[in-house]
Design a protein around this motif. Structure first.
Motif, mmCIF file in Angstrom:
data_model
loop_
_atom_site.group_PDB
_atom_site.id
_atom_site.type_symbol
_atom_site.label_atom_id
_atom_site.label_comp_id
_atom_site.label_asym_id
_atom_site.label_seq_id
_atom_site.Cartn_x
_atom_site.Cartn_y
_atom_site.Cartn_z
ATOM 1 N N SER A 28 0.811 -0.984 0.295
ATOM 2 C CA SER A 28 0.178 0.083 0.231
ATOM 3 C C SER A 28 0.829 1.475 -0.057
ATOM 4 N N LYS A 29 1.969 1.224 -0.119
ATOM 5 C CA LYS A 29 3.139 2.144 0.243
ATOM 6 C C LYS A 29 4.422 2.007 -0.656
ATOM 7 N N LYS A 30 5.281 2.656 -0.748
ATOM 8 C CA LYS A 30 6.470 2.924 -2.043
ATOM 9 C C LYS A 30 7.060 3.770 -1.056
ATOM 10 N N LEU A 31 8.137 4.323 -1.134
ATOM 11 C CA LEU A 31 9.221 4.626 -1.082
ATOM 12 C C LEU A 31 10.099 5.277 -1.934
ATOM 13 N N LYS A 62 21.191 -12.521 -15.021
ATOM 14 C CA LYS A 62 22.246 -12.056 -14.188
ATOM 15 C C LYS A 62 23.456 -11.491 -14.149
ATOM 16 N N GLY A 63 23.943 -10.157 -13.889
ATOM 17 C CA GLY A 63 24.860 -9.567 -14.107
ATOM 18 C C GLY A 63 24.155 -7.839 -14.543
ATOM 19 N N GLN A 64 23.264 -7.541 -15.431
ATOM 20 C CA GLN A 64 21.790 -7.082 -15.695
ATOM 21 C C GLN A 64 22.117 -6.416 -14.819
ATOM 22 N N GLN A 65 22.332 -4.686 -15.150
ATOM 23 C CA GLN A 65 22.265 -3.071 -14.352
ATOM 24 C C GLN A 65 20.515 -2.841 -14.347
ATOM 25 N N ILE A 66 20.385 -2.308 -13.041
ATOM 26 C CA ILE A 66 18.533 -2.290 -13.102
ATOM 27 C C ILE A 66 18.391 -0.916 -12.624
ATOM 28 N N TYR A 67 17.675 0.331 -13.240
ATOM 29 C CA TYR A 67 17.646 1.839 -12.051
ATOM 30 C C TYR A 67 16.712 1.211 -11.447
ATOM 31 N N VAL A 68 16.663 1.869 -10.304
ATOM 32 C CA VAL A 68 15.821 1.666 -9.061
ATOM 33 C C VAL A 68 14.754 2.901 -9.102
ATOM 34 N N TYR A 69 14.126 2.182 -9.024
ATOM 35 C CA TYR A 69 12.863 4.297 -9.021
ATOM 36 C C TYR A 69 12.041 3.967 -7.771
ATOM 37 N N SER A 70 11.672 2.869 -7.542
ATOM 38 C CA SER A 70 10.738 3.064 -5.529
ATOM 39 C C SER A 70 10.972 1.536 -5.069
ATOM 40 N N LYS A 71 10.918 1.720 -3.844
ATOM 41 C CA LYS A 71 10.766 0.100 -3.295
ATOM 42 C C LYS A 71 9.389 0.044 -2.337
ATOM 43 N N GLN A 108 24.710 -0.208 -6.710
ATOM 44 C CA GLN A 108 25.509 -0.080 -7.003
ATOM 45 C C GLN A 108 26.766 1.450 -6.672
ATOM 46 N N HIS A 109 25.336 1.862 -7.171
ATOM 47 C CA HIS A 109 25.277 3.285 -6.869
ATOM 48 C C HIS A 109 24.161 4.354 -6.987
ATOM 49 N N VAL A 110 23.952 4.851 -5.507
ATOM 50 C CA VAL A 110 22.880 5.572 -5.048
ATOM 51 C C VAL A 110 23.227 6.994 -5.455
ATOM 52 N N TYR A 111 21.902 6.872 -5.997
ATOM 53 C CA TYR A 111 21.607 8.728 -6.590
ATOM 54 C C TYR A 111 21.529 9.706 -5.875
ATOM 55 N N GLN A 112 20.309 9.148 -5.418
ATOM 56 C CA GLN A 112 18.814 9.558 -4.290
ATOM 57 C C GLN A 112 18.967 9.002 -2.967
ATOM 58 N N GLU A 113 18.657 8.964 -2.028
ATOM 59 C CA GLU A 113 18.149 8.156 -0.386
ATOM 60 C C GLU A 113 16.054 8.625 -0.782
ATOM 61 N N ALA A 114 15.710 6.500 -0.753
ATOM 62 C CA ALA A 114 14.356 7.184 -1.222
ATOM 63 C C ALA A 114 13.746 7.354 0.229
ATOM 64 N N THR A 115 13.889 8.583 0.417
ATOM 65 C CA THR A 115 13.141 8.776 1.757
ATOM 66 C C THR A 115 11.705 9.628 1.705
ATOM 67 N N LYS A 116 11.209 9.798 1.162
ATOM 68 C CA LYS A 116 10.023 10.016 0.522
ATOM 69 C C LYS A 116 8.761 8.664 1.199
ATOM 70 N N GLU A 117 7.973 8.521 1.528
ATOM 71 C CA GLU A 117 6.853 7.091 1.890
ATOM 72 C C GLU A 117 5.907 7.842 1.205
#
Length: 128
Positions: A28-31, A62-71, A108-117
């Motif tokens: 019901s929520k995402k970061l 395996k080995g692919q890179q993934i851009y993460v948009y929400s958690k 591998q690299h954090v661009y911005q912290e996921a702080t907005k719920e």
């Protein structure tokens, strides 16, 4: 199944037929990094292959890179899933946003912290 999508813009109303289905919500929520969840949180690398069980998820090799948009915020006994898109050389899933288990990847690299719920919406789990 066709759904009607209404878009309201100043001085314009657009009606589009959209084919797809609304699937059950995984949470019901995402970061996110921002209130609209449009900024990339991180770049992660898949530690193993993952075959998507349904249209809400993406296939990952395996080995692919993934851009993460929400958690997704973990609820009860549900797994912990992140939303992202595969980045790579002409892969079938490249550019398609979907969910995958968070324990599948290593950031591998954090661009911005996921702080907005923010609350998830039906469109977060819509499949075309």
């Amino acid at each position: 199944m066709a759904r009607i999508l209404l878009l309201f813009l100043p001085g314009l109303v657009a009606v589009c037929a959209v084919h797809g289905i609304f699937m059950d919500r995984l949470a019901s929520k995402k970061l996110c990094a921002d209130d609209e969840c449009v900024y990339t949180i991180s770049l992660a690398r898949a530690q193993e292959d993952y075959n998507a069980p349904d249209c809400r998820f993406i296939n990952v090799k395996k080995g692919q890179q993934i851009y993460v948009y929400s958690k997704l915020v973990k609820e009860n006994e549900a797994g912990e899933f992140w939303a992202g898109s595969v980045y790579g050389d002409g892969q079938d899933e490249m550019g398609v946003v979907g969910y995958f288990p968070s324990n599948l990847v290593k950031e591998q690299h954090v661009y911005q912290e996921a702080t907005k719920e923010v609350p998830t919406t039906d469109i977060d789990f819509f499949c075309e």
